[in-house]
Design an enzyme around this catalytic site. Structure first.
Site, PDB file in Angstrom:
ATOM      1  N   ASP A 125       0.835  -1.197   0.000  1.00 43.33           N
ATOM      2  CA  ASP A 125       0.000   0.000   0.000  1.00 43.33           C
ATOM      3  C   ASP A 125       0.880   1.262   0.000  1.00 43.33           C
ATOM      4  OD1 ASP A 125      -2.805   1.004   0.373  1.00 43.33           O
ATOM      5  OD2 ASP A 125      -1.924   1.921   2.155  1.00 43.33           O
ATOM      6  N   GLU A 181       1.916  -0.438  -4.882  1.00 48.05           N
ATOM      7  CA  GLU A 181       0.965   0.595  -5.289  1.00 48.05           C
ATOM      8  C   GLU A 181       1.760   1.894  -5.413  1.00 48.05           C
ATOM      9  OE1 GLU A 181      -3.017   3.071  -3.960  1.00 48.05           O
ATOM     10  OE2 GLU A 181      -1.481   2.561  -2.512  1.00 48.05           O
TER      11      GLU A 181
END
Ligand code: GLC
Length: 502
Positions: A190, A244
């Protein structure tokens, strides 16, 4: 050399809260995912990525982690997780889990201790805030009782960790080991371009995601991925990591996937490209020129679903284009990430009542920003209301589904050759049999204005972005079409896979 499994994999993103609810509380859970593994195996994907299911107060749908080594009771237990991994592997599906290293939950024991004045150096506390803004709107700093402020690039419930503290490194290595030992095949990182902030936290007027920003993409972050890569390489079975990474160029993206760093990174330029041949071609060219292990993605739990992005004037246009974009993506070298529900042609739900919305982007901006709930509406499995098979019995799901979801349900589409679901199944089958193993090189063919055609070995893919039907490139066989042809011509918003004349 053996090709690692992730290189051409089709990965299916499961936003766990919205996929399937087995427990009957209106929220998706791990047991619900497990029940639907046969559906995913039949769809023909190679792996699933599970969004965070860890203990969390859910200020950001689980991206605020309070305990990285346990399952939130609303999603099940560690035993449910183990059973899910075992069954997934039994179906030939790999499992990727989400790791959230930029911040923790404000309920994490470390942050609670920090509030008591212990171990504040694990976070970014300062006597005076700088001018940074939260990605979710509002200031990026919140003051605590004794007068200091802490940095949160997202919600105040998501304090940023201090990656200049070695304890943070050791903790995340240990978290990775915990899940690797439980058998996961990979990690989705993330906000992978976050973690480090420029020394001294200087003020800035530009917080866009780009290389050379004081807020994102600091060079030090690459050392973290080198550390993680060494750990992953020490495990058997080709464990992987996908980042990401939001950034402004394919060259910068490529820095995250150097041979000793992450295996893959999401290619958001593809998802951000408007429906245009020049935009699509540019992203393909830039990606293939810079990124050795390309990936492609059209939708995820943070963006407007691509069916809606590609055209709202008439719903047919958006869906036709979405199907054409899928065929294009699946013909490209590399791996593809699908988002749950796109195989049903789900649109963004744009009329959710304000009272139902939970996304901090909507709540913190006081409704000024629409937020991301519209792509997180629970999946319709059956025609039956109230939850279309998402929850058992008469339970209402955590976000209301529009009436149109009945027609888009799995039950309605299964067995109907014209449906988007059966189209995805066919495309994934043909890709697995004929496209996945093609050479990594791509060659553009000369095409009429508004049309893109490229070849990879014996395959030709043609996509029509123009407003008129055009002739198909010369071919031996038609392998796949994203929609009906018109008297042998390729209609607007349609793509085909052809076998080239040999
Ligand atoms: C990522 C997630 C998003 C989350 C944010 C903060 O962008 O995909 O859903 O809100 O990180 O963790």
């Amino acid at each position: 050399m053996e090709v690692p499994w992730w290189r051409d994999a089709v990965v299916y993103e499961i936003y766990v809260r919205s996929f399937a609810d087995a427990s009957g509380d209106g929220v998706g859970d791990l047991a619900g995912v497990r029940e639907h593994l046969p559906y995913l195996a039949r769809l023909g994907v190679d792996a699933v990525w599970l969004t965070p299911f860890y203990r969390s107060p859910m200020a950001d749908g689980g991206y605020d982690v309070a305990d990285h080594r346990d399952v939130d009771p609303s999603f099940g237990t560690l035993a449910d997780f183990d059973a899910l991994v075992a069954d997934a592997h039994g179906h030939g599906l790999r499992v990727i889990v989400d790791i959230v290293p930029n911040h923790s939950s404000s309920e994490h024991p470390w942050f609670r201790a920090a509030l008591r004045g212990e171990g504040r150096d694990r976070y970014l506390f300062r006597d005076r805030p700088n001018n940074w803004r939260s990605t979710f709107s509002g200031p990026a700093w919140t003051q605590v009782a004794d007068g200091q402020y802490y940095l949160h690039l997202f919600a105040p419930e998501q304090p940023d960790l201090n990656w200049r503290n070695p304890e943070v490194h050791a903790e995340f290595l240990d978290i990775l080991r915990f899940w690797l030992d439980r058998g996961v095949d990979g990690f989705r990182i993330d906000v992978a371009m976050g973690l480090y902030k420029a020394e001294g936290l200087p003020d800035t007027t530009d917080q866009a995601f780009k290389a050379a920003s004081p807020v994102w993409g600091r060079p030090e972050v690459h050392e973290v991925y080198r550390e993680w890569r060494r750990l992953l390489d020490g495990y058997p079975g080709r464990r992987m990591a996908v980042g990401e990474v939001w950034t402004d160029s394919a060259e910068d993206l490529a820095r995250y996937v150097r041979p000793d760093e992450l295996h893959q990174s999401f290619n958001f330029a593809w998802l951000q490209a408007p429906w245009s041949p020049t935009a699509f071609k540019k992203v393909i060219d830039d990606t293939l020129a810079s990124v050795p292990s390309p990936t492609w993605v059209l939708s995820n739990h943070d963006v407007v679903r691509h069916r809606t992005r590609y055209g709202t004037a008439d719903p047919g246009t958006g869906l036709a284009r979405a199907r054409a974009a899928l065929l294009t993506m699946l013909a490209l070298p590399g791996s593809a990430y699908l988002y749950q529900g796109e195989e049903l042609g789900l649109p963004e739900v744009t009329d959710l009542p304000a009272a139902a919305r939970q996304d901090p982007v909507f709540l913190r901006s006081k409704g000024r920003l629409p937020g991301r709930d519209g792509c997180r509406v629970p999946i319709p499995w059956t025609v039956e209301p109230p939850s279309h098979g998402f929850s058992p019995g008469a339970v209402e799901p955590w976000l209301p589904q529009p009436a149109s979801f009945a027609e888009l349900s799995v039950e309605k589409q299964e067995g109907d050759d014209d449906s988007t679901l059966e189209f995805y199944r066919r495309a994934l089958r043909v890709r697995r049999d004929q496209v996945g193993s093609l050479p990594y090189t791509l060659e553009w063919l000369e095409s009429p204005e508004g049309v893109l055609s490229f070849t990879r070995g014996p395959l030709t893919c043609a996509i029509n972005y123009s407003t008129r039907a055009v002739r198909l490139p010369r071919h031996e066989d038609l392998l796949m079409q994203s929609g009906p042809l018109r008297r042998g011509l390729l209609p607007p918003g349609t793509a085909v896979w052809l076998r080239r004349l040999s």
